[in-house]
Write an enzyme that holds these catalytic residues in place. Sequence first.
Site, PDB file in Angstrom:
ATOM      1  N   CYS A  34       0.880  -1.183   0.000  1.00  0.00           N
ATOM      2  CA  CYS A  34       0.000   0.000   0.000  1.00  0.00           C
ATOM      3  C   CYS A  34       0.914   1.229   0.000  1.00  0.00           C
ATOM      4  CB  CYS A  34      -0.858  -0.006   1.256  1.00  0.00           C
ATOM      5  SG  CYS A  34       0.117   0.053   2.766  1.00  0.00           S
TER       6      CYS A  34
ATOM      7  N   HIS B 107       3.100   2.187  10.835  1.00  0.00           N
ATOM      8  CA  HIS B 107       2.103   2.062  11.905  1.00  0.00           C
ATOM      9  C   HIS B 107       2.053   3.262  12.842  1.00  0.00           C
ATOM     10  CE1 HIS B 107       1.419  -2.028  10.919  1.00  0.00           C
ATOM     11  NE2 HIS B 107       2.525  -2.514  11.407  1.00  0.00           N
TER      12      HIS B 107
ATOM     13  N   CYS C 105       2.490   6.456   8.262  1.00  0.00           N
ATOM     14  CA  CYS C 105       1.619   6.632   7.099  1.00  0.00           C
ATOM     15  C   CYS C 105       0.737   7.874   7.304  1.00  0.00           C
ATOM     16  CB  CYS C 105       0.753   5.392   6.950  1.00  0.00           C
ATOM     17  SG  CYS C 105      -0.496   5.587   5.689  1.00  0.00           S
TER      18      CYS C 105
ATOM     19  N   GLU D 189       0.037  -0.069  15.747  1.00  0.00           N
ATOM     20  CA  GLU D 189      -0.762   1.110  15.369  1.00  0.00           C
ATOM     21  C   GLU D 189      -1.714   1.495  16.507  1.00  0.00           C
ATOM     22  OE1 GLU D 189      -3.020   1.095  11.554  1.00  0.00           O
ATOM     23  OE2 GLU D 189      -4.567   2.054  12.760  1.00  0.00           O
TER      24      GLU D 189
ATOM     25  N   CYS E 169      -8.680   1.907   6.603  1.00  0.00           N
ATOM     26  CA  CYS E 169      -7.989   2.433   5.420  1.00  0.00           C
ATOM     27  C   CYS E 169      -8.698   1.974   4.147  1.00  0.00           C
ATOM     28  CB  CYS E 169      -6.547   1.944   5.439  1.00  0.00           C
ATOM     29  SG  CYS E 169      -5.649   2.432   3.981  1.00  0.00           S
TER      30      CYS E 169
ATOM     31  N   SER F  15       1.035 -10.666   9.696  1.00  0.00           N
ATOM     32  CA  SER F  15       0.361  -9.505   9.103  1.00  0.00           C
ATOM     33  C   SER F  15      -1.137  -9.571   9.373  1.00  0.00           C
ATOM     34  CB  SER F  15       0.623  -9.483   7.592  1.00  0.00           C
ATOM     35  OG  SER F  15      -0.334  -8.683   6.942  1.00  0.00           O
ATOM     36  N   SER F  16      -1.667  -8.592  10.105  1.00  0.00           N
ATOM     37  CA  SER F  16      -3.100  -8.649  10.432  1.00  0.00           C
ATOM     38  C   SER F  16      -3.920  -8.364   9.185  1.00  0.00           C
ATOM     39  CB  SER F  16      -3.437  -7.714  11.587  1.00  0.00           C
ATOM     40  OG  SER F  16      -3.617  -6.419  11.183  1.00  0.00           O
ATOM     41  N   ASN F  17      -3.436  -7.447   8.366  1.00  0.00           N
ATOM     42  CA  ASN F  17      -4.119  -7.153   7.107  1.00  0.00           C
ATOM     43  C   ASN F  17      -4.098  -8.381   6.188  1.00  0.00           C
ATOM     44  OD1 ASN F  17      -2.487  -6.305   4.352  1.00  0.00           O
ATOM     45  ND2 ASN F  17      -4.502  -5.387   4.500  1.00  0.00           N
TER      46      ASN F  17
ATOM     47  N   SER G 177       1.397  -5.556   2.813  1.00  0.00           N
ATOM     48  CA  SER G 177       2.811  -5.606   3.203  1.00  0.00           C
ATOM     49  C   SER G 177       3.580  -6.649   2.379  1.00  0.00           C
ATOM     50  CB  SER G 177       2.912  -5.945   4.694  1.00  0.00           C
ATOM     51  OG  SER G 177       2.132  -7.096   4.975  1.00  0.00           O
TER      52      SER G 177
HETATM   53  S1  SF4 Z   1      -2.884   0.007   5.110  1.00  0.00           S
HETATM   54 FE1  SF4 Z   1      -2.038   1.220   6.798  1.00  0.00          FE
HETATM   55  S2  SF4 Z   1       0.006   1.783   6.099  1.00  0.00           S
HETATM   56 FE2  SF4 Z   1      -1.132   1.121   4.298  1.00  0.00          FE
HETATM   57  S3  SF4 Z   1      -1.968   3.005   3.405  1.00  0.00           S
HETATM   58 FE3  SF4 Z   1      -3.522   2.126   4.760  1.00  0.00          FE
HETATM   59  S4  SF4 Z   1      -3.186   3.101   6.724  1.00  0.00           S
HETATM   60 FE4  SF4 Z   1      -1.371   3.451   5.508  1.00  0.00          FE
END
Ligand code: SF4
Length: 294
Positions: A12, A74, A96, A130, A202, A230-232, A274
């Site tokens: 990202c 973060h 970010c 974060e 986000c 990675s939580s995302n 990530s």
């Molecule tokens: S996922 Fe997190 S680090 Fe990536 S753009 Fe969105 S807020 Fe920013």
Amino acid sequence: MKINIDPHSGFCTGVKRAVKLAETEMQEGREVRCLGEIVHNQAEVERLTQSGLSTISSDSVSEIQETNVLIRAHGEPPSTYEKLNAGKNRVIDGTCPVVIQVQKKVKKAYAESLQNNGKLIIYGKNTHPEVNGLLGQIQYDALAVTSPNELEEYDFSHPVYLFSQTTMPVTGYKELQDYIHHKMQKHFPWNEVPLQVFDTICKQVANRIPQLQKFAQEYQVIVFVGGANSSNGKVLYNACKAENPDSYFVSKASELKKEWFENSDSVGICGATSTPNWQMEEIKQEIENLSKNL
Ligand code: SF4
């Protein structure tokens, strides 16, 4: 066999920016120490370590002196900046911009909550960096939860300001909002419920889910590439798995299994915010090699 990489996957903008800051520093010949792993992706951390980036733990922040210290995407609580400044360190701030906005909103809402006896709740893991950065803006005077179950004993008789960690799932956030609203209604039966919900997930994560759902339907097998922590990555992988049961999570090429690709004509490769593109390319190459021997 058709093997394609999802064009929407990969870093990202926030992660891209932090990695670029580290690379620029190193290209200019400066040593850089990152506070915590720069991304939740071991392979990328190893690549950057080979270029000279070192990782230091947040616990040792008070001991660092006169060093170039990178704050990752973060973000960090204000106390971290104070300690780094006290040690005469040069701070390279990779927070970010999206996270900076959330930090500011949390701070503003907290100031308001002190006037009306309100409370802040953050949808996220309180161990996530974060969330730690967000809580640090408000002297840790908020509760971080990952599900409504954690609010069973909560006192809902005061105004609530609800925020989310940027990488949490949209559906889970909605579920939490509905639960809190329902609980608060009992205390505010005649008035509008004083619940303020801040849209802080986000968009780069939220938008990836529908894109990934579509991508996962277009291939027989999905290989999702992400860091184990990675939580995302977990959120996005689960979105793929729900659409396509033949979805597999890998952190490195050696985890691929030949049998996943037997009887399949198409493989889609995707990843977290990530996950570097070079790693998805490496996985693609390995699947091509495996498919030759099927
Ligand atoms: S996922 Fe997190 S680090 Fe990536 S753009 Fe969105 S807020 Fe920013």
